[in-house]
Design an enzyme around this catalytic site. Sequence first.
Site, short mmCIF file in Angstrom:
data_model
loop_
_atom_site.label_atom_id
_atom_site.label_comp_id
_atom_site.label_asym_id
_atom_site.label_seq_id
_atom_site.Cartn_x
_atom_site.Cartn_y
_atom_site.Cartn_z
N LYS A 156 17.19 -47.02 32.55
CA LYS A 156 18.63 -46.95 32.62
C LYS A 156 19.20 -45.84 31.75
CE LYS A 156 18.90 -52.04 32.79
NZ LYS A 156 19.31 -53.20 31.98
N GLY A 157 18.46 -45.42 30.74
CA GLY A 157 19.01 -44.61 29.67
C GLY A 157 19.70 -43.31 30.04
N GLU B 173 15.94 -37.21 31.87
CA GLU B 173 15.54 -38.28 30.95
C GLU B 173 16.53 -38.34 29.78
OE1 GLU B 173 14.42 -41.00 30.34
OE2 GLU B 173 12.25 -40.94 30.13
N ASP B 174 16.64 -39.51 29.15
CA ASP B 174 17.52 -39.63 27.99
C ASP B 174 16.86 -39.09 26.72
OD1 ASP B 174 15.67 -41.72 27.86
OD2 ASP B 174 17.14 -43.26 27.30
N ASP C 198 10.12 -39.50 23.39
CA ASP C 198 9.70 -39.98 22.06
C ASP C 198 8.19 -39.74 21.94
OD1 ASP C 198 9.78 -41.43 19.65
OD2 ASP C 198 9.72 -43.37 20.62
N LYS D 197 12.33 -36.01 20.46
CA LYS D 197 11.86 -36.40 19.11
C LYS D 197 10.44 -35.87 18.95
CE LYS D 197 13.72 -41.07 18.67
NZ LYS D 197 13.34 -42.47 18.41
N PHE E 81 16.53 -43.73 15.26
CA PHE E 81 16.74 -44.49 16.49
C PHE E 81 18.15 -44.19 16.97
CE2 PHE E 81 17.12 -47.77 19.58
CZ PHE E 81 15.83 -47.83 20.09
N VAL E 82 18.25 -43.58 18.14
CA VAL E 82 19.53 -43.06 18.63
C VAL E 82 20.10 -43.97 19.70
CG1 VAL E 82 20.69 -41.01 19.55
CG2 VAL E 82 18.62 -40.75 18.16
N ASP F 99 20.35 -47.26 24.52
CA ASP F 99 20.62 -48.61 24.02
C ASP F 99 19.70 -49.02 22.88
OD1 ASP F 99 18.18 -48.90 25.55
OD2 ASP F 99 18.55 -51.06 25.50
N ARG G 259 25.14 -48.83 24.91
CA ARG G 259 25.06 -47.81 25.95
C ARG G 259 26.41 -47.14 26.20
NH1 ARG G 259 20.05 -48.06 28.42
NH2 ARG G 259 19.19 -50.11 28.79
P1 IMP Z 1 8.30 -42.68 25.08
O1 IMP Z 1 7.41 -43.18 26.18
O2 IMP Z 1 7.80 -43.15 23.72
O3 IMP Z 1 8.51 -41.18 25.09
O4 IMP Z 1 9.65 -43.44 25.22
C1 IMP Z 1 10.69 -43.00 25.98
C2 IMP Z 1 11.68 -44.11 26.21
O5 IMP Z 1 11.79 -44.98 25.07
C3 IMP Z 1 13.06 -43.53 26.40
O6 IMP Z 1 13.29 -43.21 27.74
C4 IMP Z 1 13.94 -44.65 25.87
O7 IMP Z 1 14.16 -45.60 26.89
C5 IMP Z 1 13.12 -45.30 24.76
N1 IMP Z 1 13.47 -44.73 23.43
C6 IMP Z 1 12.68 -43.98 22.63
N2 IMP Z 1 13.35 -43.62 21.51
C7 IMP Z 1 14.58 -44.16 21.62
C8 IMP Z 1 15.76 -44.10 20.78
O8 IMP Z 1 15.81 -43.48 19.70
N3 IMP Z 1 16.85 -44.75 21.25
C9 IMP Z 1 16.86 -45.43 22.44
N4 IMP Z 1 15.80 -45.49 23.25
C10 IMP Z 1 14.66 -44.85 22.84
#
Ligand code: IMP
Length: 179
Positions: A45-46, A101-102, A105, A133, A154-155, A161, A167
């Site tokens: 959803k992000g 993508e939002d 990470d 990040k 954590f954003v 969210d 959100r």
């Molecule tokens: P990754 O697989 O660790 O890169 O995670 C990506 C997903 O984790 C993002 O699309 C978000 O849904 C969630 N996420 C990671 N960091 C944050 C944050 O700081 N705030 C909110 N959602 C996050």
Amino acid sequence: MSYPTPGAVRELYSTDAIARRVAELGQRITKDYAGRSPVLVSILKGSFVFAADLTRAIALPIRVEFLGVRSYDRGTESSGAVQITQDLTHSIEGEDVLVVEDIVDTGLTISYIVNLLRARGATSVRVVSLLDKPVRRRVPVEVDYVGFNVGDAFVVGYGLDCGEEYRNLPGLAELVPKS
Ligand code: IMP
């Protein structure tokens, strides 16, 4: 990283700063894809707020698709296991795909998505992420367009969210856990 307990928020980027950056990204994408009609795949959803603004900053004939994913459960560390909660409505075979993508990470989610879309026959797959990040990366991923780099915060807000909260915050903020 665990999801922190909702607490106070500290603004990182104002609505004006976000609007300026989104306009710049839109201009770059318009230039890079000149003469083509990319399919923007918004990851739910992000990215829904970012995608809504970014699509309107791109002056090209585009198509929009949504892909719902759940990357990890509330309160648990990213496992790399990505579940599709809502699939695309049209084939992306032979298309130039731009994944919206939002935040990237660990990189596990986006690398799964990019591999999936390539396997489905996309001609090209690029990634635009509002936030990156890099210090948290666990797998190497190429993020072609980045709005803002952030540290190990954590954003929330602008679509992002914490346990489904925040959100609808208009700007981007760092969550400051309750002490
Ligand atoms: P990754 O697989 O660790 O890169 O995670 C990506 C997903 O984790 C993002 O699309 C978000 O849904 C969630 N996420 C990671 N960091 C944050 C944050 O700081 N705030 C909110 N959602 C996050």
